[in-house]
Design an enzyme around this catalytic site. Sequence first.
Site, PDB file in Angstrom:
ATOM      1  N   ASN A 113       0.759  -1.318  -0.027  1.00 26.55           N
ATOM      2  CA  ASN A 113       0.040   0.044   0.070  1.00 26.55           C
ATOM      3  C   ASN A 113       0.844   1.161  -0.153  1.00 26.55           C
ATOM      4  O   ASN A 113       1.535   1.456   0.952  1.00 26.55           O
ATOM      5  CB  ASN A 113      -0.854  -0.045   1.165  1.00 26.55           C
ATOM      6  CG  ASN A 113      -1.679   1.262   1.237  1.00 26.55           C
ATOM      7  OD1 ASN A 113      -1.676   1.988   0.469  1.00 26.55           O
ATOM      8  ND2 ASN A 113      -2.388   1.313   2.453  1.00 26.55           N
ATOM      9  N   LYS A 160       0.262   4.266  -0.407  1.00 22.30           N
ATOM     10  CA  LYS A 160      -0.533   5.409   0.295  1.00 22.30           C
ATOM     11  C   LYS A 160      -0.154   6.747  -0.653  1.00 22.30           C
ATOM     12  O   LYS A 160      -0.249   6.597  -1.739  1.00 22.30           O
ATOM     13  CB  LYS A 160       0.018   5.558   1.705  1.00 22.30           C
ATOM     14  CG  LYS A 160      -0.014   4.517   2.800  1.00 22.30           C
ATOM     15  CD  LYS A 160       0.065   4.737   3.993  1.00 22.30           C
ATOM     16  CE  LYS A 160      -0.063   3.223   4.943  1.00 22.30           C
ATOM     17  NZ  LYS A 160      -0.062   3.401   6.304  1.00 22.30           N
ATOM     18  N   HIS A 214      -9.692   1.035   4.761  1.00 23.62           N
ATOM     19  CA  HIS A 214      -8.216   1.536   5.511  1.00 23.62           C
ATOM     20  C   HIS A 214      -8.389   2.172   6.922  1.00 23.62           C
ATOM     21  O   HIS A 214      -9.109   3.254   6.798  1.00 23.62           O
ATOM     22  CB  HIS A 214      -7.138   2.007   4.749  1.00 23.62           C
ATOM     23  CG  HIS A 214      -5.634   1.752   5.135  1.00 23.62           C
ATOM     24  ND1 HIS A 214      -5.181   3.030   6.248  1.00 23.62           N
ATOM     25  CD2 HIS A 214      -4.757   1.102   5.124  1.00 23.62           C
ATOM     26  CE1 HIS A 214      -4.243   2.584   6.453  1.00 23.62           C
ATOM     27  NE2 HIS A 214      -3.874   1.661   5.844  1.00 23.62           N
ATOM     28  N   GLU A 249      -6.889   4.938   7.829  1.00 19.19           N
ATOM     29  CA  GLU A 249      -6.755   6.385   7.484  1.00 19.19           C
ATOM     30  C   GLU A 249      -7.850   6.762   6.890  1.00 19.19           C
ATOM     31  O   GLU A 249      -8.112   7.765   6.892  1.00 19.19           O
ATOM     32  CB  GLU A 249      -5.490   6.401   6.562  1.00 19.19           C
ATOM     33  CG  GLU A 249      -4.116   6.065   7.343  1.00 19.19           C
ATOM     34  CD  GLU A 249      -3.040   5.663   6.615  1.00 19.19           C
ATOM     35  OE1 GLU A 249      -3.043   5.622   5.406  1.00 19.19           O
ATOM     36  OE2 GLU A 249      -2.194   5.187   7.437  1.00 19.19           O
ATOM     37  N   GLU A 261      -5.211  -4.805  10.554  1.00 25.78           N
ATOM     38  CA  GLU A 261      -4.338  -4.003  10.692  1.00 25.78           C
ATOM     39  C   GLU A 261      -4.304  -3.360  12.117  1.00 25.78           C
ATOM     40  O   GLU A 261      -5.230  -2.024  12.054  1.00 25.78           O
ATOM     41  CB  GLU A 261      -4.087  -2.801   9.488  1.00 25.78           C
ATOM     42  CG  GLU A 261      -3.942  -3.514   8.252  1.00 25.78           C
ATOM     43  CD  GLU A 261      -3.245  -2.369   7.231  1.00 25.78           C
ATOM     44  OE1 GLU A 261      -2.448  -2.624   6.694  1.00 25.78           O
ATOM     45  OE2 GLU A 261      -3.885  -1.283   7.290  1.00 25.78           O
ATOM     46  N   GLY A 319       2.794   2.551  10.647  1.00 25.99           N
ATOM     47  CA  GLY A 319       3.768   3.531  10.730  1.00 25.99           C
ATOM     48  C   GLY A 319       4.494   3.848  11.867  1.00 25.99           C
ATOM     49  O   GLY A 319       5.360   4.847  11.907  1.00 25.99           O
ATOM     50  N   SER A 321       3.394  -1.815  10.248  1.00 30.99           N
ATOM     51  CA  SER A 321       4.989  -2.106  10.563  1.00 30.99           C
ATOM     52  C   SER A 321       5.555  -3.512  10.324  1.00 30.99           C
ATOM     53  O   SER A 321       6.518  -3.981  10.838  1.00 30.99           O
ATOM     54  CB  SER A 321       5.351  -1.762  12.011  1.00 30.99           C
ATOM     55  OG  SER A 321       5.053  -0.643  12.052  1.00 30.99           O
TER      56      SER A 321
HETATM   57  P1  13P Z   1       3.230   0.667   7.529  1.00 37.13           P
HETATM   58  O1  13P Z   1       3.663  -0.900   7.051  1.00 37.13           O
HETATM   59  O2  13P Z   1       4.147   1.646   7.062  1.00 37.13           O
HETATM   60  O3  13P Z   1       3.081   0.333   9.054  1.00 37.13           O
HETATM   61  O4  13P Z   1       1.699   0.572   7.209  1.00 37.13           O
HETATM   62  C1  13P Z   1       0.705  -0.209   6.974  1.00 37.13           C
HETATM   63  C2  13P Z   1      -0.597  -0.210   6.551  1.00 37.13           C
HETATM   64  O5  13P Z   1      -1.240   0.831   6.953  1.00 37.13           O
HETATM   65  C3  13P Z   1      -0.728  -0.799   5.184  1.00 37.13           C
HETATM   66  O6  13P Z   1      -1.922  -0.672   4.806  1.00 37.13           O
END
Ligand code: 13P
Length: 256
Positions: A9, A11, A97, A99, A169, A175, A215
């Site tokens: 992903n 982003k 997601h 976010e 997740e 992150g 992560s």
């Molecule tokens: P990270 O791998 O940067 O922690 O992000 C995970 C994520 O949100 C994947 O959709």
Amino acid sequence: MRTPLLAGNWKMHKTVAEAVELVEALLQSIEQGYSTDREVVICPPFTALYPLAPLLAESVIALGAQNMYPADQGAFTGEISPLMLKEVGCRYVILGHSERRQLFGESDTLINRKVRAAVGHGLTPILCVGETKPQRDAGQAETVTLAQLRAGLEGLSAEQLRGVVVAYEPVWAIGTGDTATPADAQAMHAAIRAALAEGWGATVAEAVRVLYGGSVKPDNIDALMAQPDIDGALVGGASLVADQFVRIVNFEALSA
Ligand code: 13P
């Protein structure tokens, strides 16, 4: 048997020029020694989908989007439809997601409409679910995650559920470098599979892939993938660095 799925992903990262550069690096490394025992998908920003499609067409890397609106067309300023995603060669779409839920106020109801629209158009949704840190600390991790799961999948038939991917997740692991332990992740994945079995039957539940996200890095992928109910990963930051994503794709299946 569930084929492991490793999904990147991206982003809101990578211009078209940068996206092409990253894909070229991935294609060079991933095709070496890669076998059909795992699937790979990358989900770049909308602007990069069309230019990347021809580069990926003959490759082992599938294309996915990060969001979608549940209508074919119409007065929905700023949105992208399932038809548009299919036209540019997407097979997958990330939905729900954290976010999107937190920053853009997406509700379970809207996410469910998106999941159903994706399935209806033959796109594979990657439905994201997971609790926040305060929810985990309050002992609500499983309740919250399973409620998002059931709401997101509501109305799907068992046959339709087969075409869905779930991604667990935990929000506190995204992150932050603070990944769930393989044992904690496994426990939630098992609870997710049990909820799927309860709602749609054991056979389908055994077929649905449940990815872990939060992560995921080269140094923790092997231990995560050794867990029996972890069927792949949804990778954020590490999917933006060719060497790291390639190492994740080439995970080694350790015995748990
Ligand atoms: P990270 O791998 O940067 O922690 O992000 C995970 C994520 O949100 C994947 O959709």
